[in-house]
Scaffold this motif. Structure first.
Motif, mmCIF file in Angstrom:
data_model
loop_
_atom_site.group_PDB
_atom_site.id
_atom_site.type_symbol
_atom_site.label_atom_id
_atom_site.label_comp_id
_atom_site.label_asym_id
_atom_site.label_seq_id
_atom_site.Cartn_x
_atom_site.Cartn_y
_atom_site.Cartn_z
ATOM 1 N N ILE A 44 -0.858 24.885 17.957
ATOM 2 C CA ILE A 44 -1.942 24.356 17.128
ATOM 3 C C ILE A 44 -3.258 24.835 17.729
ATOM 4 C CG2 ILE A 44 -3.010 22.279 16.179
ATOM 5 C CD1 ILE A 44 -0.389 20.829 16.546
ATOM 6 N N VAL A 45 -3.945 25.718 17.013
ATOM 7 C CA VAL A 45 -5.211 26.270 17.484
ATOM 8 C C VAL A 45 -6.295 25.936 16.462
ATOM 9 C CG1 VAL A 45 -4.069 28.150 18.718
ATOM 10 C CG2 VAL A 45 -4.807 28.499 16.363
ATOM 11 N N GLY A 46 -7.548 26.111 16.869
ATOM 12 C CA GLY A 46 -8.624 25.852 15.920
ATOM 13 C C GLY A 46 -9.932 25.534 16.605
ATOM 14 N N TYR A 47 -10.954 25.375 15.805
ATOM 15 C CA TYR A 47 -12.303 25.051 16.280
ATOM 16 C C TYR A 47 -12.304 23.652 16.888
ATOM 17 C CZ TYR A 47 -17.290 26.269 16.123
ATOM 18 O OH TYR A 47 -18.569 26.635 16.447
ATOM 19 N N THR A 48 -13.172 23.426 17.855
ATOM 20 C CA THR A 48 -13.244 22.103 18.457
ATOM 21 C C THR A 48 -13.645 21.063 17.420
ATOM 22 O OG1 THR A 48 -14.294 20.801 20.216
ATOM 23 C CG2 THR A 48 -15.649 22.489 19.185
ATOM 24 N N ASN A 49 -13.048 19.894 17.512
ATOM 25 C CA ASN A 49 -13.293 18.764 16.612
ATOM 26 C C ASN A 49 -12.802 19.027 15.192
ATOM 27 O OD1 ASN A 49 -14.258 16.062 16.718
ATOM 28 N ND2 ASN A 49 -15.908 16.628 15.342
ATOM 29 N N ALA A 50 -11.879 19.988 15.033
ATOM 30 C CA ALA A 50 -11.297 20.224 13.714
ATOM 31 C C ALA A 50 -10.184 19.239 13.403
ATOM 32 C CB ALA A 50 -10.766 21.658 13.611
ATOM 33 N N GLY A 51 -9.722 18.493 14.414
ATOM 34 C CA GLY A 51 -8.677 17.499 14.196
ATOM 35 C C GLY A 51 -7.300 17.939 14.652
ATOM 36 N N LYS A 52 -7.234 18.810 15.680
ATOM 37 C CA LYS A 52 -5.942 19.303 16.144
ATOM 38 C C LYS A 52 -5.103 18.189 16.761
ATOM 39 C CE LYS A 52 -7.808 22.337 18.829
ATOM 40 N NZ LYS A 52 -9.197 21.953 18.476
ATOM 41 N N PHE A 88 -14.629 19.159 22.216
ATOM 42 C CA PHE A 88 -13.826 19.409 23.414
ATOM 43 C C PHE A 88 -13.310 18.099 24.018
ATOM 44 C CE2 PHE A 88 -16.941 22.984 23.415
ATOM 45 C CZ PHE A 88 -16.042 23.977 23.093
ATOM 46 N N ALA A 89 -12.798 17.201 23.166
ATOM 47 C CA ALA A 89 -12.299 15.917 23.667
ATOM 48 C C ALA A 89 -11.055 16.118 24.520
ATOM 49 C CB ALA A 89 -11.999 14.967 22.504
ATOM 50 N N THR A 90 -10.205 17.091 24.163
ATOM 51 C CA THR A 90 -8.989 17.353 24.939
ATOM 52 C C THR A 90 -8.996 18.809 25.385
ATOM 53 O OG1 THR A 90 -7.805 17.812 22.866
ATOM 54 C CG2 THR A 90 -7.602 15.607 23.788
ATOM 55 N N LEU A 91 -8.650 19.033 26.652
ATOM 56 C CA LEU A 91 -8.635 20.380 27.212
ATOM 57 C C LEU A 91 -7.238 20.832 27.617
ATOM 58 C CD1 LEU A 91 -11.788 20.316 29.514
ATOM 59 C CD2 LEU A 91 -11.626 21.000 27.127
ATOM 60 N N ASP A 92 -6.463 19.927 28.181
ATOM 61 C CA ASP A 92 -5.146 20.298 28.693
ATOM 62 C C ASP A 92 -4.146 20.406 27.544
ATOM 63 O OD1 ASP A 92 -6.081 20.191 31.360
ATOM 64 O OD2 ASP A 92 -5.900 18.002 31.313
ATOM 65 N N PRO A 93 -3.331 21.465 27.533
ATOM 66 C CA PRO A 93 -2.354 21.624 26.448
ATOM 67 C C PRO A 93 -1.298 20.523 26.476
ATOM 68 C CG PRO A 93 -1.954 23.224 28.195
ATOM 69 C CD PRO A 93 -3.245 22.544 28.530
ATOM 70 N N THR A 94 -0.898 20.078 25.302
ATOM 71 C CA THR A 94 0.122 19.047 25.163
ATOM 72 C C THR A 94 1.272 19.616 24.345
ATOM 73 O OG1 THR A 94 -1.563 17.314 25.184
ATOM 74 C CG2 THR A 94 0.609 16.723 24.325
ATOM 75 N N VAL A 95 2.495 19.498 24.856
ATOM 76 C CA VAL A 95 3.684 20.004 24.169
ATOM 77 C C VAL A 95 4.534 18.822 23.739
ATOM 78 C CG1 VAL A 95 5.731 21.473 24.340
ATOM 79 C CG2 VAL A 95 3.640 22.103 25.574
ATOM 80 N N THR A 134 2.496 22.711 20.287
ATOM 81 C CA THR A 134 1.626 22.794 21.450
ATOM 82 C C THR A 134 0.181 22.669 21.004
ATOM 83 O OG1 THR A 134 3.182 24.265 22.587
ATOM 84 C CG2 THR A 134 0.940 24.156 23.452
ATOM 85 N N ASP A 135 -0.506 21.632 21.474
ATOM 86 C CA ASP A 135 -1.920 21.424 21.175
ATOM 87 C C ASP A 135 -2.747 22.144 22.238
ATOM 88 O OD1 ASP A 135 -4.340 20.532 20.227
ATOM 89 O OD2 ASP A 135 -4.166 18.522 21.083
ATOM 90 N N THR A 136 -3.571 23.097 21.822
ATOM 91 C CA THR A 136 -4.330 23.914 22.770
ATOM 92 C C THR A 136 -5.799 23.489 22.784
ATOM 93 O OG1 THR A 136 -4.788 25.611 21.087
ATOM 94 C CG2 THR A 136 -2.800 25.878 22.422
ATOM 95 N N VAL A 137 -6.558 24.058 23.727
ATOM 96 C CA VAL A 137 -7.983 23.765 23.844
ATOM 97 C C VAL A 137 -8.714 24.284 22.617
ATOM 98 C CG1 VAL A 137 -8.445 25.909 25.081
ATOM 99 C CG2 VAL A 137 -10.000 23.983 25.351
ATOM 100 N N GLY A 138 -9.751 23.551 22.179
ATOM 101 C CA GLY A 138 -10.523 23.966 21.018
ATOM 102 C C GLY A 138 -11.475 25.101 21.339
ATOM 103 N N PHE A 139 -11.884 25.818 20.293
ATOM 104 C CA PHE A 139 -12.808 26.927 20.455
ATOM 105 C C PHE A 139 -14.155 26.551 19.847
ATOM 106 C CE2 PHE A 139 -8.703 29.474 19.834
ATOM 107 C CZ PHE A 139 -8.371 29.327 21.155
ATOM 108 N N VAL A 140 -15.142 27.405 20.089
ATOM 109 C CA VAL A 140 -16.482 27.188 19.560
ATOM 110 C C VAL A 140 -17.153 28.547 19.443
ATOM 111 C CG1 VAL A 140 -17.683 26.941 21.761
ATOM 112 C CG2 VAL A 140 -18.516 25.679 19.768
#
Length: 491
Positions: A270-278, A297-304, A318-324
């Motif tokens: 799961i990738v995407g812009y920060t605060n997109a709701g990943k 950037f509420a969450t930084l560490d990947p979650t599987v 896998t929830d990844t870090v958001g981009f900007v």
């Protein structure tokens, strides 16, 4: 931040930009106790008026904190006013996420930044007047500043100047939780700081031999290395140590990935812009109870998290870090090991905020970063989140522009069922038919067939468990010795 503070911030930005405010959308709060603790911890920092320790002379100290400050925003634009508005509002959201209070903002139309003060002398003097009028102690620039530009601007306005890169790095430093995440952020901060060290005073005297120093040789030579040189050497030593630590943590992550690969478990990143709701989407898809916060950037560490298709095939999210936009290259390099989770996936779930004023800009920014980690050959599924908050006309236009995308709301559950079906269709499916007789002592293979394949029929006999199923190629090779092509099952 109270509702009154947010209203004042939005009103201030409206005056500057003469446009409507773009508020951050609400997110679903997690019920997990640890997540609630993290949220409470982040909200615990509050500024106490009148007790600032910021020095009047900005040149007297080098290392200061960015959080809990009263800030004025400044930026340049040479494209369209809409892009300038979106950028300055994003900068305001970043500043608030870092714990600052946004007091005012200015934007200047300019083809290119001034090499000395970024804004130009006249606009810098105007910015100084604004800073003094509102009582700000920090100016945040909506761009990356060269060291000389930062120094020149600080010399004019007499308060601390922070650029966009330093602001994002500070947010990452606040939100990093894991040992690897903290090391990655510190490495990125040191890489940013190294060329920007600044020193003043006689304590930084340099070595001067012979009669160079005013014609007086003996007694005029400095102590050797200057303090700034010592600081640089310490920083380089610390950076080398951090790189070794991060490299030492890589095998554990690689082992987990290899285990999933060896067991033929498909993965969805799961990738995407920060605060997109990943994270909200991950919670909706898997009941993961990952911490969710209405912040960048509420969450930084990947979650599987593990999930199963309707046919019973196991796969992972896998929830990844958001981009900007303009994500600092220091962070891209430091978080490369984290971003590799996306590079090793079978499907990219690209989440976009449908309620954002510029969703196309978000898509471009994310794809630009993903291009740096070699994800070009991985299938991508666009998912427009927050459709419950987006304008209907905007959603209609996005549907026409991206016909293969899915439109959902992680908060209300709208479109989630259709999204799950699409994900299952795009995952690698078992396509090799096998008829096998598995001895009873190899129950692990029976479990693996159920986890990774689809079982058409199963029966138990004297020799073991007879199964007719469709399995992936790797598992079919592992089952080769147990094949019974002539065996009739289910008749």
């Amino acid at each position: 931040m109270t509702s009154t503070d947010k209203e004042r911030r939005d009103a201030m930005l409206d005056r500057v930009l003469a446009r409507g405010a773009q508020a951050l959308s609400p997110k679903q709060a997690s019920a997990d106790e640890e997540s609630q603790f993290d949220l409470a911890e982040r909200a615990a920092l509050r500024r106490v008026a009148g007790l600032s320790t910021e020095l009047e002379d900005v040149t007297e100290v080098e290392y200061r904190q960015i959080r809990l400050e009263r800030v004025v925003l400044a930026g340049l634009w040479n494209t369209t006013l809409d892009e300038a508005e979106n950028s300055i509002r994003e900068l305001a959201a970043l500043a608030e996420t870092a714990g600052s209070e946004v007091l005012d903002a200015i934007v200047q139309r300019r083809d290119k930044p001034d090499p000395g003060t970024y804004l130009g002398r006249g606009k810098a003097a105007e910015l100084k007047e604004i800073v003094e009028a509102v009582g700000a102690d920090t100016v945040i620039i909506d761009s990356e500043l060269a060291p000389s530009q930062r120094r020149g601007l600080e010399d004019v306005i007499k308060v601390k100047v922070v650029d966009r890169v330093a602001l994002i790095l500070d947010i990452f430093a606040q939100h990093a939780k894991s040992r690897e995440g903290k090391a990655q952020v510190e490495l990125a901060q040191l890489e940013y700081l190294l060329p920007r060290l600044r020193g003043w005073g006689e304590s930084l005297s340099r070595q001067a031999g012979g009669r160079v120093a005013g014609g007086a040789g003996i007694g005029s030579r400095g102590p050797g290395e200057t303090k700034i040189e010592l600081d640089r050497r310490r920083i380089r030593t610390r950076m080398a140590k951090l790189r070794r630590q991060i490299a030492g943590m890589a095998p554990a992550r690689d082992t987990k990935r290899k285990n999933r690969s060896r067991n033929h478990i498909p993965s969805v990143a799961i990738v995407g812009y920060t605060n997109a709701g990943k994270s909200s989407l991950l919670n909706r898809l898997t009941d993961a109870e990952v911490m969710v916060q209405n912040a960048l950037f509420a969450t930084l560490d990947p979650t599987v998290r593990q999930s199963r298709t309707a046919d019973g095939i196991t796969f992972t999210y896998t929830d990844t870090v958001g981009f900007v936009r303009n994500l600092p290259h220091q962070l891209v390099e430091a978080f490369r090991s984290t971003l590799e989770e996306a590079a090793d996936s079978d499907l990219l779930l690209h989440v976009v905020d449908a309620s954002h004023p510029d969703p196309q800009g978000q898509i471009h920014a994310v794809r630009q970063v993903l291009g740096d980690v070699d994800t070009g050959d991985i299938p991508e599924l666009l998912v427009f989140n927050k459709v419950d908050l987006a304008d209907e006309n905007v959603v209609t236009a996005l549907r026409a522009e991206y016909p293969g995308a899915r439109f959902v709301s992680a908060a209300t559950g709208e479109g989630i069922a259709e999204l799950v079906e699409t994900i299952e269709e795009k995952l690698p499916s078992p396509n090799i038919e096998v008829s096998v007789l598995i001895p009873y002592e190899r129950g692990d293979l029976v479990s693996k067939i159920y986890a990774l394949g689809t079982v058409d029929h199963e029966e138990h006999g004297v020799g073991g468990t007879g199964m007719h199923a469709k399995v992936p190629a790797e598992l079919a090779a592992e089952l080769e010795e147990f094949r019974r092509p002539d065996m009739v099952i289910g008749e």
